[in-house]
Every structure is written in C-alpha cells, then in structure tokens.
Write a protein that holds these residues in place. Sequence first.
Motif, PDB file in Angstrom:
ATOM      1  N   UNK A  57      -1.062   6.549   2.206  1.00  0.00           N
ATOM      2  CA  UNK A  57      -0.863   6.341   0.565  1.00  0.00           C
ATOM      3  C   UNK A  57      -1.934   7.706  -0.047  1.00  0.00           C
ATOM      4  N   UNK A  58      -2.902   7.429   1.233  1.00  0.00           N
ATOM      5  CA  UNK A  58      -4.206   8.288  -0.077  1.00  0.00           C
ATOM      6  C   UNK A  58      -4.025   9.885   0.825  1.00  0.00           C
ATOM      7  N   UNK A  59      -2.884  10.448   1.685  1.00  0.00           N
ATOM      8  CA  UNK A  59      -2.448  11.597   2.001  1.00  0.00           C
ATOM      9  C   UNK A  59      -3.383  12.177   1.068  1.00  0.00           C
ATOM     10  N   UNK A  93      -3.771   5.106  -6.665  1.00  0.00           N
ATOM     11  CA  UNK A  93      -2.976   5.285  -7.863  1.00  0.00           C
ATOM     12  C   UNK A  93      -3.728   6.655  -8.290  1.00  0.00           C
ATOM     13  N   UNK A  94      -2.629   7.474  -9.256  1.00  0.00           N
ATOM     14  CA  UNK A  94      -2.646   8.366  -9.739  1.00  0.00           C
ATOM     15  C   UNK A  94      -3.710   8.690 -11.163  1.00  0.00           C
ATOM     16  N   UNK A  95      -4.396   9.569 -11.438  1.00  0.00           N
ATOM     17  CA  UNK A  95      -5.367   9.148 -12.259  1.00  0.00           C
ATOM     18  C   UNK A  95      -4.681  10.151 -13.622  1.00  0.00           C
ATOM     19  N   UNK A 117       5.904   7.987   2.937  1.00  0.00           N
ATOM     20  CA  UNK A 117       5.020   6.504   3.134  1.00  0.00           C
ATOM     21  C   UNK A 117       6.525   6.038   2.893  1.00  0.00           C
ATOM     22  N   UNK A 118       7.539   6.494   2.779  1.00  0.00           N
ATOM     23  CA  UNK A 118       8.748   5.411   3.048  1.00  0.00           C
ATOM     24  C   UNK A 118       9.235   5.279   4.605  1.00  0.00           C
ATOM     25  N   UNK A 119       8.613   6.336   5.007  1.00  0.00           N
ATOM     26  CA  UNK A 119       8.581   5.906   6.868  1.00  0.00           C
ATOM     27  C   UNK A 119       8.094   4.143   6.731  1.00  0.00           C
ATOM     28  N   UNK A 120       6.757   4.627   7.370  1.00  0.00           N
ATOM     29  CA  UNK A 120       5.988   3.451   6.500  1.00  0.00           C
ATOM     30  C   UNK A 120       6.626   1.921   6.338  1.00  0.00           C
ATOM     31  N   UNK A 130       1.075  -1.013   0.338  1.00  0.00           N
ATOM     32  CA  UNK A 130       0.084   0.098   0.141  1.00  0.00           C
ATOM     33  C   UNK A 130       0.704   1.192  -0.057  1.00  0.00           C
ATOM     34  N   UNK A 131       2.475   1.205   0.848  1.00  0.00           N
ATOM     35  CA  UNK A 131       2.662   2.419   1.040  1.00  0.00           C
ATOM     36  C   UNK A 131       3.883   2.440  -0.088  1.00  0.00           C
ATOM     37  N   UNK A 132       3.774   1.389  -1.576  1.00  0.00           N
ATOM     38  CA  UNK A 132       4.423   1.709  -2.316  1.00  0.00           C
ATOM     39  C   UNK A 132       4.018   2.562  -3.471  1.00  0.00           C
ATOM     40  N   UNK A 133       2.358   1.816  -3.511  1.00  0.00           N
ATOM     41  CA  UNK A 133       1.743   2.393  -4.078  1.00  0.00           C
ATOM     42  C   UNK A 133       1.358   4.317  -3.897  1.00  0.00           C
ATOM     43  N   UNK A 134       1.716   4.313  -2.480  1.00  0.00           N
ATOM     44  CA  UNK A 134       1.334   5.962  -2.134  1.00  0.00           C
ATOM     45  C   UNK A 134       2.960   6.176  -3.523  1.00  0.00           C
TER      46      UNK A 134
END
Lengths: 139, 139
Positions: B31-33, A67-69, A119-122, A12-16
Amino acid sequence: MGAVDLMKSMMIAASGLQAQSGRMRVIAENIANAESTARVAGGDPYRRQVPTFQEKLNRELGVPTVSIGRPIGDTSEFKLKYMPGHPAADENGYVKMPNVNTMVEAMDMREAQRSYEANLNLIQASRRMIAQTIELLKK
Amino acid sequence: MSLADLPIFSMLKQRMSWLTERQQVLAQNVANANTPGYQARDLQELDFGKMVKGDGLALSPVATNVSHIGRPVAGQSLGAAKGGVLVSAPGHETTPGGNSVVLEDQMIKVAETQSSYEMVTGLYAKSLGLLRMAVTSQG
C-alpha cells in the motif's frame, strides 16, 4: 483471529487501491490540462499537480494505511510558445504553456497501474487464505 | 484438554497467526509502495527450535512499547504486529524519494506466505484426519 487479521490486510490493500486511483485522477487532470493556457495576457497557465502519499494510522482498524494527500503544484518553469495572436500572449508574443510533460505523465500512469495491480494481487492472496481457513471447517 | 494443547496443533496455530500477521505487514508495504521515505518491513522468521522446545508455546509477555523490558521493539511507532517482531527489510533498491519497497520482492513474499498458509491448513486437516482415524473404526 486469523480471518480478522486477513480482513485487515485486505483493508490496507484497499487503501492502497484508493490512493492509486486518486493518483490516476491527478494524472488525468494533468494530461487533460496539458494545453490549458491563461485567458489574460501574460497570465499563468495550468500548473502541473503532483500527487502526494502519506502513511496514516487508521484508528478504527488500528493499522497504518496509506492515503493520498492534497496534490502539490509543480514548481518547475512554464514553457514559452510564440503565438502572437493568442489572447494570453505577452507583449513579445510569447504564451506561457503548462509545465506538463505528457511523457512523464504516461510513465506515472504506468507506475500507478502497476501499484494498483500489486494491491489487487494482495487482496486476492488474502481472500484465498481466508477461503482455506474456512475450508478447514468442512473437513 | 483442547485441541490446541496438542503440540502439533499449537505449532500449526502459531505458524498460521505468524503468516496472517506477515500478510498484514506485506499489505502495508505494498500500500505504501509510493509513499516517500517509507522503509519496507517484514516479520522476523519463526524460530522452529524454540517452538519445539516449547519456548514459544507458553504464555510470555511481549514488548509492545519501548519502555517495556525485554526484547527490542522494532518499528513500534506503527506497531502493527502483535506477536511477531517487525524488522526493516529494504529491497535491493531505494527510490530518490527514500522508498525502499520493491513490488516484485513483495509479490514473491506474498506468494510464499500464501503457499505456506496452504501447507499449514493442509497439515491441520491431515492431523485432524489422523485423530479421527484413531477415534473411529473407519478412517
């Protein structure tokens, strides 16, 4: 059990991370094109792109990721600059300049950077938790 | 008899799975921040009293669908949590886009989850050590 769920948090964090880097790409595009005018007289210049995010269910993992649209064009007005000699100048000598404000882009870039760090922190925290679980096996 | 039959181990196991699940929820939040309209979520605290009474230890049906009878299912449309109850936990500020994730808050929660996890794995190792001490002549 535990490690699999923690791997999911990492995904999930990687998707961020991916979404934030996509956002950086859009910001870079905007800054690079801050002076891109049209080639024909009175034509529209580069339009500022706004990155969009959406929550998306990852069916493979069964968890909602981000995800980025598709980036959306900023609908604000173009700036006008008096440059009679320019090929894109209209009959009054004004050239439409892109609606990119580099200050706003710089702020956006900072925000993207900060979110990326979070996100990296997570990911780091999840990795440490996995390591601690594995550590139990050595006892 | 398996190790998980001992109350201390089953409690630690439950705590561990709660923490991994929470980590997943926090990963989603981070991730959704920047996703417009996203509401920050959290897991409901584990009830220690219930754990001691053995209420949570027995197998009990978990509501995963709105049509199930029993406790309400919060945020079930995204249903990431398997055992824990998702609750909405908005930060102290909401962006104009309707996003209520405050990265600082989330980072604190991640750190908290991680240190709790460390404590649980430590306790687990200690309890194993106690058992080992009991079954062997030297500790």
